[in-house]
Design an enzyme around this catalytic site. Structure first.
Site, PDB file in Angstrom:
ATOM      1  N   LYS A  68       1.085  -1.228   0.158  1.00 13.80           N
ATOM      2  CA  LYS A  68       0.005  -0.139   0.200  1.00 13.80           C
ATOM      3  C   LYS A  68       1.382   0.954   0.028  1.00 13.80           C
ATOM      4  O   LYS A  68       2.372   1.193   0.657  1.00 13.80           O
ATOM      5  CB  LYS A  68      -1.399   0.185   0.989  1.00 13.80           C
ATOM      6  CG  LYS A  68      -1.727   1.399   2.008  1.00 13.80           C
ATOM      7  CD  LYS A  68      -2.865   1.638   0.388  1.00 13.80           C
ATOM      8  CE  LYS A  68      -3.234   2.945   0.795  1.00 13.80           C
ATOM      9  NZ  LYS A  68      -4.270   3.617  -0.305  1.00 13.80           N
TER      10      LYS A  68
ATOM     11  N   CYS B 121      -0.715  11.768  -5.351  1.00 17.16           N
ATOM     12  CA  CYS B 121      -0.267  12.318  -4.456  1.00 17.16           C
ATOM     13  C   CYS B 121      -0.575  13.782  -4.679  1.00 17.16           C
ATOM     14  O   CYS B 121      -0.515  14.433  -4.982  1.00 17.16           O
ATOM     15  CB  CYS B 121       1.725  11.888  -3.656  1.00 17.16           C
ATOM     16  SG  CYS B 121       3.008  12.776  -4.845  1.00 17.16           S
TER      17      CYS B 121
END
Ligand SMILES: CC(C)(C)CCc1c(C(=O)O)[nH]c(=O)[nH]c1=O
Length: 310
Positions: free
Chosen positions: A44, A129
């Site tokens: 992850k 991100c």
């Protein structure tokens, strides 16, 4: 039929990997993947510190796929770095690590730590991100992407990859390909991440289906297959010296075959893995074998990147 793939110094006996974020947040989940039919596994996306992520419900599935606004729940990069230190790289399946810092500084600190650890892993830097307030995700800010990759290349001295959001305009394919072309450290690009900020409505309840962001979330599954295939083919064409990992809409041997035909070296399975569990990887692998047999192909190189145009 031989599904073996060798790329960027790693050997896989089949081209199937979990998509980062699915079944890979804890050691237990990673171990279940390691014991599945996956050819490799990826963690992850990690942040500097552990994160609980967004309030639930934050994932929902529909007949055609999924929507999620998990909010980067993860145990922090040290947890995944520790797993990688203890991992049997010699005899086990290749391990990939996903990194998704909340800031440039966090990304650099994590990448420097991964460089220091000098483990035989491949790092996939998540360009979805967050960026500075008022700016779109890094992957949609070409200058920020170029800056991030230049800075990361200084602290991480080995080849690494990026997870890209989907693009929808030829000019954007070209601009992002130019950014990646200008970064020699990029060994692979993973296309695509979920299609951002979709909205799924529950008709009976006349309501959204996830709590974060008033119901907005990343879309995966059947919905995204054509967009995923386009991104794979367009980046494979523009970046001939780099590998493309195909991700998006794979739920059988058929879509895995399509991604490889479009140019993918290996593929990642997300929504289908979340919904069906790790057994889907053996099923997809076998379906790919049967499809190749029907078509008279013996290896993946017999058809990789050979999508015909009219
Ligand atoms: C969307 C972010 C939370 C900024 C990154 C993590 C992530 C998430 C997530 O953790 O919500 N979900 C996705 O489908 N793709 C992602 O890259």
């Amino acid at each position: 039929v031989d599904l073996a793939v060798a790329w960027l110094g790693i050997q896989m006996d089949n081209p199937l990997i979990n998509a980062s974020g699915v079944m890979c947040r804890t050691v237990e989940e990673l171990e279940a993947l390691r014991h599945s039919a996956a050819g490799a596994l990826i963690t992850k996306s990690c942040t500097l510190e552990p994160r609980k992520g967004n309030p639930e419900p934050r994932y929902a599935s529909t007949a055609l796929g999924s929507i999620n606004s998990m909010g980067l729940p993860n145990a922090g990069y040290r947890y995944y770095l520790d797993y990688a230190r203890r991992y049997d790289h010699e005899h086990g399946k290749p391990l990939l690590m996903s990194v998704s810092g909340m800031s440039l500084e966090d990304n650099l600190e994590m990448m420097a730590a991964f460089d220091e650890a000098a483990l035989p892993v491949l790092v996939e830097l998540n360009l979805s991100c967050p960026n500075l307030p008022g700016k779109p995700q890094i992957g949609y800010d070409f200058e920020a992407s170029a800056r991030l990759l230049a800075e990361v290349s200084k602290v991480y001295r080995r080849p690494f990859g990026v997870k890209l959001p989907p693009y929808f305009d030829p000019v954007h394919f070209g601009e992002m390909a130019d950014v990646l072309d200008g970064c020699p450290s990029i060994g692979f690009v993973t296309c695509i991440n979920s299609i951002g900020n979709g909205l799924v409505i529950d008709l009976e309840r006349e309501s959204v289906v996830i709590r974060p962001k008033d119901g907005l979330g990343g879309i995966g599954g059947d919905y995204v297959l054509p967009t995923a295939l386009a991104n794979v083919r367009e980046f494979a064409r523009r970046l001939p010296g780099r590998h493309v990992i195909g991700c998006g809409g794979i739920r059988s041997g058929r879509e895995a075959f399509m991604h490889i035909l479009a140019g993918a070296t290996v593929v990642q399975v997300g929504t289908c893995l979340y919904e069906e569990g790790p057994a889907c990887l053996a099923r997809i692998r076998d379906e790919l074998v049967y499809l190749m047999q029907d078509k008279g192909y013996r290896t993946l190189t017999d058809f990789r990147g050979r999508l015909r145009t009219l």
